[in-house]
Design an enzyme around this catalytic site. Structure first.
Site, PDB file in Angstrom:
ATOM      1  CE  LYS A 193      82.730  -3.341  31.761  1.00 15.64           C
ATOM      2  NZ  LYS A 193      82.815  -2.682  30.493  1.00 15.64           N
ATOM      3  CG  HIS A 320      77.252  -0.875  25.536  1.00 23.00           C
ATOM      4  ND1 HIS A 320      76.812   0.428  25.652  1.00 23.00           N
ATOM      5  CD2 HIS A 320      78.421  -0.936  26.216  1.00 23.00           C
ATOM      6  CE1 HIS A 320      77.694   1.118  26.363  1.00 23.00           C
ATOM      7  NE2 HIS A 320      78.670   0.316  26.714  1.00 23.00           N
TER       8      HIS A 320
HETATM    9  O1  LIG Z   1      82.170  -1.815  27.548  1.00 24.36           O
HETATM   10  C1  LIG Z   1      81.127  -1.776  28.130  1.00 24.36           C
HETATM   11  O2  LIG Z   1      80.400  -2.773  28.197  1.00 24.36           O
HETATM   12  C2  LIG Z   1      80.764  -0.501  28.754  1.00 24.36           C
HETATM   13  O3  LIG Z   1      81.350   0.478  28.413  1.00 24.36           O
HETATM   14  C3  LIG Z   1      79.682  -0.446  29.725  1.00 24.36           C
HETATM   15  C4  LIG Z   1      79.807   0.597  30.790  1.00 24.36           C
HETATM   16  O4  LIG Z   1      80.214   1.840  30.338  1.00 24.36           O
HETATM   17  C5  LIG Z   1      80.695   0.157  31.906  1.00 24.36           C
HETATM   18  O5  LIG Z   1      81.958  -0.171  31.452  1.00 24.36           O
HETATM   19  C6  LIG Z   1      80.775   1.160  33.009  1.00 24.36           C
HETATM   20  O6  LIG Z   1      79.767   1.840  33.223  1.00 24.36           O
HETATM   21  O7  LIG Z   1      81.786   1.219  33.680  1.00 24.36           O
HETATM   22 MG   LIG Z   2      82.052  -3.627  26.607  1.00 25.52          MG
END
Ligand SMILES: O=C([O-])C(=O)C[C@H](O)[C@@H](O)C(=O)[O-]
Ligand SMILES: [Mg+2]
Length: 424
Positions: A193, A320
């Site tokens: 991420k 996702h």
């Molecule tokens: O873009 C994605 O894979 C997500 O939005 C997954 C999750 O929401 C993630 O980004 C988070 O929980 O911070």
């Molecule tokens: Mg994503």
């Protein structure tokens, strides 16, 4: 003819479970993640389970839908979705955090309907003695692969005990986190991420992962934090390194511009999050991989419809994930098992959950070699632990959080923080 299974009552219980200080493009996760657990009861004494988001607006819509579905037969999923659309009457809500794109009236219906659909399939599985994957057309695999989902993170939430994972704020920290996840869970794909630090720093982390795990597919997801130009620079720097680049830049038009020049496929859970966004994405060649998610694509059957559309138009399909509990993991696993063209390992936040916290009885789901065995017991194959549900509901009442707000939390800690897309 099969007997009607009529819904007599729906219990909706919001719960909170501990969540580490995971950083993303809009801020940082709060100390607790919120979910709602649905129990759909029938006149015949069968109960089905569903799990979904628990922001206040969503809870209010779930309750409206629950009242409207009492008396309906769990086989009537089409009429049930139509009924949900009627009672919501055009009410639409946002995801609050902005990580999953535009929410429209019809995608709000899909979000609200989804946990009811999962619970009804759970009931139908119990009634027929078949696992949910059989009801979705049959399992084409007996294990569903998931990817390691790495986050930049702090060692602890300010004022809280460390979470045990340690900090990850540089390439070394990210590689150490990956090593632990791969060792403990056996994951065979890795997603980072991003959108947290300057793109060069995130490229460096991905290159460090490539060196540490030469055989594993890698993904980077900055949640639309970059301009088209920055995205193209990163795409060049990571040429031959990524299996896909996820949502580098906002909007289908920007994604299409990146896609025209980037060597790797582009994936999304931001610019295609509803059926009515698919035609333009296909026409504009904006993305090559769609991340499904039954929580907002309208349940398991509509996620299979999405899979069919992806197959028809030559799009790859991944999955996702948000922070979730065991009912969702079971549903994701059944869907993954019954979706032939699931071409990538699915995302899951599972390793970030404290193993002592869940609402299901332990033992039904486990990771081996990065994958979860598809439960063969009837329905979802998981059982609600009422004591655990009560504990996590108490925690919800005590924690004071009522909506996910990564940006607001970050701003309380750093008043200069600004939410921006693109940021770089
Ligand atoms: O873009 C994605 O894979 C997500 O939005 C997954 C999750 O929401 C993630 O980004 C988070 O929980 O911070
Ligand atoms: Mg994503």
């Amino acid at each position: 003819m099969s007997e009607a299974l009529r819904i007599t009552r729906v219990d909706i219980t919001p719960v909170a479970f501990k969540d580490p200080a995971l950083l993303n493009a809009v801020g940082v996760h709060e100390p607790y993640a919120l979910r709602a657990v649905l129990e759909v009861h029938t006149a015949q004494g069968l109960t089905g389970l569903g799990e979904t988001y628990a922001d206040e607006g969503h809870l209010r819509r779930l309750r409206t839908a629950a009242d409207a579905l009492v008396g309906m037969d769990v086989h009537d999923l089409g009429p049930m979705r139509r009924r949900v659309a009627e009672v919501l009457g055009g009410d639409s809500g946002s995801d609050g955090h902005g990580l999953t794109g535009m929410i429209t009236t019809s995608s709000t219906v899909d979000r609200v309907f989804s946990p009811f659909e999962v619970a009804c399939l759970d009931i139908r599985g119990h009634a027929t003695g078949r696992p949910v994957s059989d009801l979705l057309g049959g399992a084409v695999r007996d294990r569903v692969p998931f990817s390691a989902y790495l986050f930049y993170k702090w060692a602890a939430h300010p004022g809280h005990e460390p979470d045990g994972w340690g900090p990850a704020l540089d390439p070394e920290g990210i590689v150490a986190q990956a090593r632990r996840m791969v060792t403990e869970y056996g994951f065979t794909a890795i997603k980072l991420k991003g959108g947290v630090f300057r793109p060069e720093q995130e490229v460096e982390a991905v290159l460090a992962l490539r060196e540490a795990f030469p055989g594993l597919p890698l993904r980077l997801d900055p949640n639309a934090a970059w301009t088209v130009e920055t995205s193209l620079r990163v795409a060049r720097d990571l040429d031959g390194v990524l299996e896909y680049l996820e949502d580098p830049t906002p909007g289908q038009e920007g994604m299409a511009r990146v896609a025209r020049e980037a060597s790797m496929p582009l994936a999304t859970n931001m610019c295609v999050v509803a059926f009515d966004e698919l035609p333009a994405a296909v026409r504009g060649e904006a993305v090559q991989v769609v991340l499904s998610d039954h929580h907002y694509w309208g349940g398991l059957q509509r996620s299979k419809l999405l899979a069919g559309i992806c197959d028809t138009f030559g799009l790859g399909l991944s999955m996702h994930s948000n922070s979730h509990l065991g009912i969702s993991l079971a549903a994701m696993t059944h869907l993954g098992a019954a979706t032939e063209n699931l071409t990538y390992a699915c995302d899951t936040h599972w390793p970030w959950k404290d193993p002592a916290e869940d609402v299901i009885a332990p033992g039904a789901l486990g990771f081996r070699d990065g994958s979860v065995a598809v439960p063969r017991a009837p329905g979802l194959g998981v059982e609600l632990d009422r004591d655990a549900l009560a504990v996590l509901h108490e925690q919800y009442l005590r924690c004071g959080l009522r909506n996910r707000d990564d940006t607001g939390y970050m701003r309380r800690l750093d008043p200069t923080y600004e939410k921006k897309s693109p940021r770089w």
